[in-house]
Design a protein around this motif. Structure first.
Motif, short mmCIF file in Angstrom:
data_model
loop_
_atom_site.label_atom_id
_atom_site.label_comp_id
_atom_site.label_asym_id
_atom_site.label_seq_id
_atom_site.Cartn_x
_atom_site.Cartn_y
_atom_site.Cartn_z
N LYS A 1 0.88 -1.43 0.08
CA LYS A 1 0.29 0.20 -0.21
C LYS A 1 1.26 1.49 0.19
N GLU A 2 0.04 2.56 -0.97
CA GLU A 2 0.90 2.90 -1.02
C GLU A 2 0.37 4.66 -0.31
N GLU A 3 0.86 5.58 0.61
CA GLU A 3 -0.14 6.47 0.52
C GLU A 3 0.04 7.68 -0.39
N THR A 4 -1.63 8.73 -0.15
CA THR A 4 -1.07 9.78 -1.82
C THR A 4 -2.56 9.84 -1.04
N GLU A 5 -2.61 11.67 -2.33
CA GLU A 5 -3.79 12.42 -1.77
C GLU A 5 -4.93 12.53 -3.42
N LYS A 6 -3.91 11.84 -4.41
CA LYS A 6 -5.02 11.58 -5.66
C LYS A 6 -5.70 10.89 -5.45
N ILE B 1 -13.25 13.54 2.19
CA ILE B 1 -13.96 12.53 2.80
C ILE B 1 -13.18 11.27 2.82
N GLY B 2 -12.24 11.50 1.64
CA GLY B 2 -11.94 10.38 1.25
C GLY B 2 -12.89 9.52 -0.20
N GLY B 3 -12.68 8.16 -0.93
CA GLY B 3 -13.17 7.65 -2.05
C GLY B 3 -11.78 8.28 -3.01
N VAL B 4 -12.44 7.70 -3.92
CA VAL B 4 -11.80 7.36 -5.76
C VAL B 4 -13.33 7.52 -6.69
N VAL B 5 -12.52 8.84 -7.59
CA VAL B 5 -13.07 9.03 -8.49
C VAL B 5 -12.66 8.28 -9.88
N MET B 6 -13.85 7.75 -10.68
CA MET B 6 -14.24 7.16 -11.52
C MET B 6 -14.40 7.23 -12.79
N PRO B 7 -13.54 7.41 -13.53
CA PRO B 7 -13.69 8.12 -15.11
C PRO B 7 -15.18 7.99 -15.37
N SER B 8 -14.78 9.74 -16.25
CA SER B 8 -16.71 10.19 -16.62
C SER B 8 -17.20 9.30 -17.27
N VAL B 9 -18.20 10.13 -17.07
CA VAL B 9 -19.38 9.10 -18.35
C VAL B 9 -19.91 10.14 -19.27
N PHE C 1 -17.68 -2.83 -7.47
CA PHE C 1 -18.00 -4.09 -6.05
C PHE C 1 -17.11 -5.25 -6.01
N ASN C 2 -17.29 -5.75 -7.29
CA ASN C 2 -16.22 -6.75 -7.48
C ASN C 2 -15.04 -6.66 -6.78
N ARG C 3 -14.75 -5.42 -6.83
CA ARG C 3 -12.70 -5.27 -6.59
C ARG C 3 -12.86 -4.33 -5.54
N GLY C 4 -13.41 -4.69 -4.61
CA GLY C 4 -13.61 -4.17 -2.81
C GLY C 4 -13.89 -2.58 -2.59
N PHE C 5 -14.66 -2.27 -3.37
CA PHE C 5 -15.61 -1.09 -2.70
C PHE C 5 -16.59 -1.30 -2.31
N GLU C 6 -17.57 -0.03 -1.41
CA GLU C 6 -18.17 -1.24 -0.83
C GLU C 6 -19.40 0.01 -0.55
N LEU D 1 -8.67 2.55 -1.06
CA LEU D 1 -10.13 1.73 -0.43
C LEU D 1 -9.85 1.35 1.16
N GLU D 2 -8.66 1.13 1.69
CA GLU D 2 -8.91 0.38 3.04
C GLU D 2 -9.36 2.14 4.05
N GLN D 3 -9.18 2.67 3.44
CA GLN D 3 -9.86 4.26 3.90
C GLN D 3 -10.65 4.57 4.37
N PHE D 4 -11.39 4.53 3.10
CA PHE D 4 -12.82 4.47 2.84
C PHE D 4 -13.54 3.83 1.28
N PRO D 5 -13.74 3.36 1.15
CA PRO D 5 -14.11 1.84 -0.05
C PRO D 5 -14.80 2.43 -0.70
N VAL D 6 -15.13 4.18 -0.61
CA VAL D 6 -16.73 5.12 -2.00
C VAL D 6 -15.69 5.37 -2.98
N ALA D 7 -16.68 4.74 -4.43
CA ALA D 7 -16.49 4.93 -5.07
C ALA D 7 -17.26 5.88 -5.83
#
Length: 262
Positions: A17-22, A77-85, A135-140, A37-43
């Motif tokens: 695991k690597e800490e990141t601000e990205k 607050i955390g989480g990951v931004v997926m590619p735009s639709v 969901f299949n890759r660990g997001f809740e 994902l470990e910190q806040f598993p939201v996409a």
């Protein structure tokens, strides 16, 4: 042969695991994604269009609004931004000149730059597949945020949410402007004083406030109760601040409810 499943223990043994601000997933290394994902598993999925937004605004206005909001909330607050639709739901409108899709019909002509039309079932399947991948890759939990705001777009997001509810998975959704909790401070329009203000806030170099001058129909393809001349960077900034605050509280609350089987 059995299908492989997401195995946190196996992954942890093979990826550091690597800490990141990205927050944008396309810019992350695998170890950075695991840390987020470990910190806040939201996409977050930003939904928008490539669409006419007046002569003065960029064609990606809807997507820019949604993406910038998702990025700000993920940073807060955390989480990951997926590619735009960039494909979205709309409907045909009639004018004296004929029938057209979205602002084409309202304007009475096929406008340059609108490339977002898609079969609605295909759009729904696309979003379902995108959420399922998360969901299949660990997001809740998955959050759909649309900068494109007709009721039919909200209906598609609702159907996606209901699909996953029946599978005990949490997908929540909102129009970007509705993230302002106090309705008295909430603004929304198409290419008028609100959206132009948002573009001035996010990237004023993309806006040309003089582009409508000299035309008999200055407000071509613009639907608003907020006069275009009232647009300002300050209004856009205020709305962005309110949206970030409202969406952050909403996402945290829904995530806690998910964790408590709410």
């Amino acid at each position: 042969m059995k299908r492989l499943q997401y195995d946190v223990r196996k992954i942890s043994d093979n990826i550091h695991k690597e800490e990141t601000e990205k927050v944008e997933i396309e810019n992350m290394r695998p170890g950075e994604l695991l840390s987020r994902l470990e910190q806040f598993p939201v996409a977050y999925f930003p939904l928008g269009t490539i669409e006419w937004h007046g002569r003065q605004n960029p064609l990606g206005c809807d997507t820019i609004k949604a993406r910038e909001l998702c990025k700000s909330v993920a940073q807060k607050i955390g989480g990951v931004v997926m590619p735009s639709v960039y494909y979205a739901a709309d409907k045909d409108f009639e004018s004296q000149e004929g029938t057209g899709y979205g602002m084409d019909g309202i304007s009475g002509m096929v406008l340059p730059g609108s490339f977002y039309q898609i079969d609605l079932e295909l759009l729904k399947k696309y979003l379902i597949n995108g959420c399922a991948n998360c969901f299949n890759r660990g997001f809740e939990m998955v959050v759909l945020i649309s900068g494109h705001n007709p009721p039919i777009q909200e209906e598609v997001m609702k159907e996606v949410s209901e699909y996953f509810k029946n599978k005990n998975k949490k997908v929540i959704y909102s129009m970007e402007c509705n993230c302002v909790m106090d309705e008295s401070n909430r603004m929304c329009d198409h290419a008028g004083g609100y959206e132009t203000s948002m573009m001035l806030h996010y990237n004023e170099e993309l806006v040309n406030m003089k582009a409508n001058e000299g035309y008999e129909q200055e407000l071509l393809g613009i639907g608003t109760s907020y006069p275009l001349e009232t647009s300002s960077k300050e209004i856009g900034q205020k709305q962005a601040i309110l949206q970030i605050a409202g969406m952050s509280m909403w996402v945290i609350d829904e995530y806690k409810r998910r964790a408590n089987n709410g």
